[in-house]
Scaffold this active site. Structure first.
Site, short mmCIF file in Angstrom:
data_model
loop_
_atom_site.label_atom_id
_atom_site.label_comp_id
_atom_site.label_asym_id
_atom_site.label_seq_id
_atom_site.Cartn_x
_atom_site.Cartn_y
_atom_site.Cartn_z
N SER A 144 49.46 46.66 60.41
CA SER A 144 48.96 45.29 60.39
C SER A 144 48.80 44.81 58.95
O SER A 144 48.86 45.59 58.00
CB SER A 144 47.59 45.20 61.09
OG SER A 144 46.63 45.99 60.41
N LEU B 154 48.66 43.53 55.24
CA LEU B 154 49.47 43.76 54.05
C LEU B 154 50.44 44.92 54.25
O LEU B 154 51.58 44.88 53.78
CB LEU B 154 48.57 44.03 52.84
CG LEU B 154 47.53 42.96 52.50
CD1 LEU B 154 46.70 43.39 51.29
CD2 LEU B 154 48.19 41.62 52.24
N ASP C 14 49.24 55.12 60.09
CA ASP C 14 48.11 54.27 60.49
C ASP C 14 47.22 55.03 61.45
O ASP C 14 47.71 55.83 62.26
CB ASP C 14 48.64 52.99 61.15
CG ASP C 14 47.66 51.83 61.05
OD1 ASP C 14 46.52 51.98 61.54
OD2 ASP C 14 48.02 50.78 60.49
N CYS D 246 48.01 50.84 51.72
CA CYS D 246 47.39 49.60 52.20
C CYS D 246 46.23 49.85 53.15
O CYS D 246 45.51 48.91 53.50
CB CYS D 246 48.41 48.72 52.89
SG CYS D 246 49.69 48.05 51.81
N SER E 35 41.37 45.22 45.01
CA SER E 35 40.91 43.90 45.44
C SER E 35 40.28 43.23 44.23
O SER E 35 39.79 43.90 43.31
CB SER E 35 39.87 44.02 46.55
OG SER E 35 39.19 42.79 46.75
N TYR F 203 32.38 48.05 49.23
CA TYR F 203 33.78 47.66 49.12
C TYR F 203 34.18 47.52 47.65
O TYR F 203 35.22 48.04 47.22
CB TYR F 203 33.99 46.34 49.86
CG TYR F 203 35.43 45.87 49.90
CD1 TYR F 203 36.37 46.54 50.67
CD2 TYR F 203 35.84 44.75 49.18
CE1 TYR F 203 37.69 46.12 50.71
CE2 TYR F 203 37.15 44.31 49.23
CZ TYR F 203 38.07 45.00 49.99
OH TYR F 203 39.38 44.57 50.04
N LYS G 180 36.97 49.78 45.58
CA LYS G 180 38.14 49.17 44.97
C LYS G 180 38.09 49.28 43.45
O LYS G 180 39.14 49.41 42.79
CB LYS G 180 38.26 47.71 45.40
CG LYS G 180 38.51 47.53 46.89
CD LYS G 180 39.78 48.26 47.36
CE LYS G 180 40.15 47.93 48.79
NZ LYS G 180 41.40 48.58 49.22
N PHE H 289 43.46 36.95 51.41
CA PHE H 289 44.75 36.92 52.09
C PHE H 289 44.59 36.76 53.59
O PHE H 289 43.55 37.06 54.16
CB PHE H 289 45.55 38.19 51.79
CG PHE H 289 46.41 38.08 50.56
CD1 PHE H 289 47.79 38.12 50.65
CD2 PHE H 289 45.83 37.93 49.31
CE1 PHE H 289 48.58 38.00 49.51
CE2 PHE H 289 46.61 37.82 48.17
CZ PHE H 289 47.99 37.84 48.27
N THR I 245 44.75 38.13 56.57
CA THR I 245 44.77 39.40 57.28
C THR I 245 44.14 39.20 58.65
O THR I 245 43.62 38.12 58.96
CB THR I 245 44.00 40.46 56.49
OG1 THR I 245 42.64 40.02 56.33
CG2 THR I 245 44.61 40.69 55.12
#
Length: 253
Positions: A15, A17, A36, A84, A146, A159, A163, A192, A194
């Protein structure tokens, strides 16, 4: 890096990116393995692009090792890795329900940072023994960070930390793996389109897009994938983190 005919690993390929990247690599002639945790989603994309789907928990050494071995058995050793896979739950350090559970912070670090390193180490070990291409390269690894690594918002401590770690490992990894003719770069996307954002009301999506200076919209996964292809083709890009955000600098909240 010559993409046509190369074996490629794309984590989170089912899914967002990762899916867009898998599609772009396949269109360029790569033999793509979509790794995945959601095998059903990866299998659906793989069937459309002529790739293979492999179940993988990037934060697990055993799962990742088995996934890389399975992909190599079908496609040969990979020369391309695009990380990703990631999670991004928002939670405050001190919220109305109390302090953030430590395991919540740890899980984000495990998937986003440790998972990226886990895949990088396994990819590097395999690519380092391949014969160099005409360019002299053996492989290219691209991680996903990110813009939260630089201007994380309230509720993004886990997060942003994860990152930021991905950004931090990029240069030393590139310096170390240069001896093996393996390049390492990172892309730091902004906001983005997503699955997470597409679940928001259209008005909310529009308001997020307006915050981007130009173009004033959400980024498209295909634009991320386009940058992946450029990094692969540009041999001088190494050890670099590239922001892909339309000049967005996020506010505190």
């Amino acid at each position: 890096m010559k993409i046509d005919g190369a074996a490629a690993l794309v984590t989170g390929g089912g899914s967002g990116l990762g899916e867009a990247t898998a599609r772009a690599l396949a269109a360029a002639g790569a033999r793509v393995a979509l790794l995945d945790f959601n095998l059903e989603a990866a299998a659906a994309v793989a069937a459309e692009i002529g790739g293979i789907a492999v179940k993988c928990d990037v934060a697990s050494a055993a799962s990742a090792e088995a996934a890389v071995a399975q992909a190599a058995a079908q496609h040969g050793p990979a020369r391309i890795l695009v990380n990703c896979a990631g999670i991004g739950p928002a939670k405050k350090i001190l919220g109305k329900a109390g302090t953030m559970p430590l395991e919540d912070f740890a899980r984000v670090i495990e998937v986003n940072l440790i998972g990226s390193f886990n895949m990088l180490r396994l990819f590097a070990a395999s690519a380092a023994v391949l014969e160099p291409l005409e360019s002299g390269e053996r492989g290219v690894a691209i991680n996903t960070a990110s813009i939260a690594a630089y201007d994380g918002q309230i509720g993004q401590t886990a997060y942003a930390a994860s990152k930021g770690g991905v950004v931090g490992l990029t240069l030393p990894a590139a310096r170390e793996l240069a001896a093996n003719a393996i390049r390492v770069c990172t892309i730091a996307p902004g906001i983005f389109e997503t699955a997470m954002l597409k679940g928001l009301p259209q008005a909310a999506q529009d308001s997020l897009g307006v915050a981007v200076p130009f173009p004033s919209r959400l980024g498209r996964p295909s634009e991320y994938a386009s940058l992946v292809l450029h990094i692969l083709g540009n041999e001088m890009l190494n050890g670099e983190t590239i922001r892909l955000d339309g000049a967005l600098r996020m506010a505190p909240k």
